[in-house]
Design a protein around this motif. Structure first.
Motif, PDB file in Angstrom:
ATOM      1  N   UNK A   1       0.846  -1.178   0.000  1.00  0.00           N
ATOM      2  CA  UNK A   1       0.000   0.000   0.000  1.00  0.00           C
ATOM      3  C   UNK A   1       0.890   1.238   0.000  1.00  0.00           C
ATOM      4  N   UNK A   2       0.534   2.228  -0.775  1.00  0.00           N
ATOM      5  CA  UNK A   2       1.319   3.465  -0.822  1.00  0.00           C
ATOM      6  C   UNK A   2       0.377   4.652  -0.738  1.00  0.00           C
ATOM      7  N   UNK A   3       0.942   5.826  -0.573  1.00  0.00           N
ATOM      8  CA  UNK A   3       0.154   7.040  -0.681  1.00  0.00           C
ATOM      9  C   UNK A   3      -0.409   7.586   0.613  1.00  0.00           C
ATOM     10  N   UNK A   4       0.169   7.273   1.763  1.00  0.00           N
ATOM     11  CA  UNK A   4      -0.304   7.898   2.994  1.00  0.00           C
ATOM     12  C   UNK A   4       0.125   9.353   2.989  1.00  0.00           C
ATOM     13  N   UNK A   5      -0.704  10.205   3.527  1.00  0.00           N
ATOM     14  CA  UNK A   5      -0.363  11.622   3.612  1.00  0.00           C
ATOM     15  C   UNK A   5      -0.840  12.163   4.952  1.00  0.00           C
ATOM     16  N   UNK A   6      -0.131  13.136   5.459  1.00  0.00           N
ATOM     17  CA  UNK A   6      -0.501  13.775   6.710  1.00  0.00           C
ATOM     18  C   UNK A   6      -0.016  15.209   6.674  1.00  0.00           C
ATOM     19  N   UNK A   7      -0.792  16.107   7.229  1.00  0.00           N
ATOM     20  CA  UNK A   7      -0.394  17.517   7.306  1.00  0.00           C
ATOM     21  C   UNK A   7       0.070  17.786   8.734  1.00  0.00           C
ATOM     22  N   UNK A   8       1.191  18.468   8.849  1.00  0.00           N
ATOM     23  CA  UNK A   8       1.710  18.768  10.181  1.00  0.00           C
ATOM     24  C   UNK A   8       0.929  19.920  10.799  1.00  0.00           C
ATOM     25  N   UNK A   9       0.977  19.974  12.135  1.00  0.00           N
ATOM     26  CA  UNK A   9       0.332  21.090  12.826  1.00  0.00           C
ATOM     27  C   UNK A   9       1.296  22.274  12.864  1.00  0.00           C
ATOM     28  N   UNK A  10       0.922  23.335  13.586  1.00  0.00           N
ATOM     29  CA  UNK A  10       1.745  24.545  13.638  1.00  0.00           C
ATOM     30  C   UNK A  10       3.118  24.313  14.268  1.00  0.00           C
ATOM     31  N   UNK A  11       3.258  23.235  15.039  1.00  0.00           N
ATOM     32  CA  UNK A  11       4.540  22.910  15.656  1.00  0.00           C
ATOM     33  C   UNK A  11       5.351  21.924  14.820  1.00  0.00           C
ATOM     34  N   UNK A  12       4.795  21.491  13.698  1.00  0.00           N
ATOM     35  CA  UNK A  12       5.495  20.558  12.827  1.00  0.00           C
ATOM     36  C   UNK A  12       5.241  19.096  13.156  1.00  0.00           C
ATOM     37  N   UNK A  13       4.341  18.820  14.113  1.00  0.00           N
ATOM     38  CA  UNK A  13       4.030  17.436  14.468  1.00  0.00           C
ATOM     39  C   UNK A  13       3.050  16.839  13.467  1.00  0.00           C
ATOM     40  N   UNK A  14       3.225  15.570  13.181  1.00  0.00           N
ATOM     41  CA  UNK A  14       2.323  14.860  12.286  1.00  0.00           C
ATOM     42  C   UNK A  14       2.243  13.411  12.739  1.00  0.00           C
ATOM     43  N   UNK A  15       1.241  12.698  12.259  1.00  0.00           N
ATOM     44  CA  UNK A  15       1.096  11.289  12.637  1.00  0.00           C
ATOM     45  C   UNK A  15       0.489  10.500  11.478  1.00  0.00           C
TER      46      UNK A  15
END
Length: 186
Positions: A1-15
């Protein structure tokens, strides 16, 4: 499986959730323009990682300012003493290296260019790295081959190298290759 995406918050954290153990390549972008750069000229290199547990934290993806170069070259038949026309492909040895580039530059990188009747070619938008340079549709057989390839390296300062082993190989094939670069961005 490919193509996961996540946007970071204002502090640069993502999950990312529900990832299984395995090998992944993380590529971060920041509104890249057509040259594969953010507005301040920085890009984020792809990070290769292997997940063996449920959580990874403390991963930092730092921006770097990439220099892009145009590789120029002249192809000459040693035996015939005349220029060689050919299709010239310049592909990164590490395909993951193009993940940090814009889609436009990544696609341009995959296209071949043509060495003209003087044997001259140029290939723009190459960051420092190792590449396979492939000559195909050569106007004349070169050492009984119509296709040859060899490795080159573009250094951060723009110097371009062909190892002595490949220089010997090219000489045995009857090809003289002169290579140089110019910087595309300041």
């Amino acid at each position: 499986k490919t193509g996961w995406a996540s946007r970071s918050d204002d502090l640069g954290h993502f999950a990312f959730t529900n990832l299984t153990s395995g090998k992944y390549i993380l590529a971060a972008t920041s509104g890249l323009n057509e040259q594969g750069q953010s507005g301040d000229g920085y890009v984020y290199p792809a990070v290769s990682m292997e997940i063996t547990s449920e959580n990874i934290s403390g991963l930092t993806v730092a921006p770097v300012k990439l220099k892009y170069f145009t590789a120029h070259g002249n192809l000459l038949s040693i035996k015939a003493g005349r220029p060689i026309t050919a299709d010239v492909g310049v592909l990164p040895l590490d395909p993951a290296s193009i993940l940090s580039m814009s889609a436009k530059i990544s696609l341009e990188l995959l296209k071949s260019v043509k060495a003209d009747e003087n044997g001259y070619f140029f290939k723009p938008n190459l960051p420092a790295g190792e590449y396979s340079l492939e000559l195909s549709n050569i106007t004349e057989m070169v050492g009984s081959r119509s296709r040859i390839s060899f490795q080159i390296r573009i250094h951060d300062d723009g110097q371009i190298d062909v190892s002595e082993l490949y220089r010997t190989y090219l000489s045995e094939m009857g090809v003289d290759v002169k290579l140089w670069t110019t910087q595309d961005n300041p």
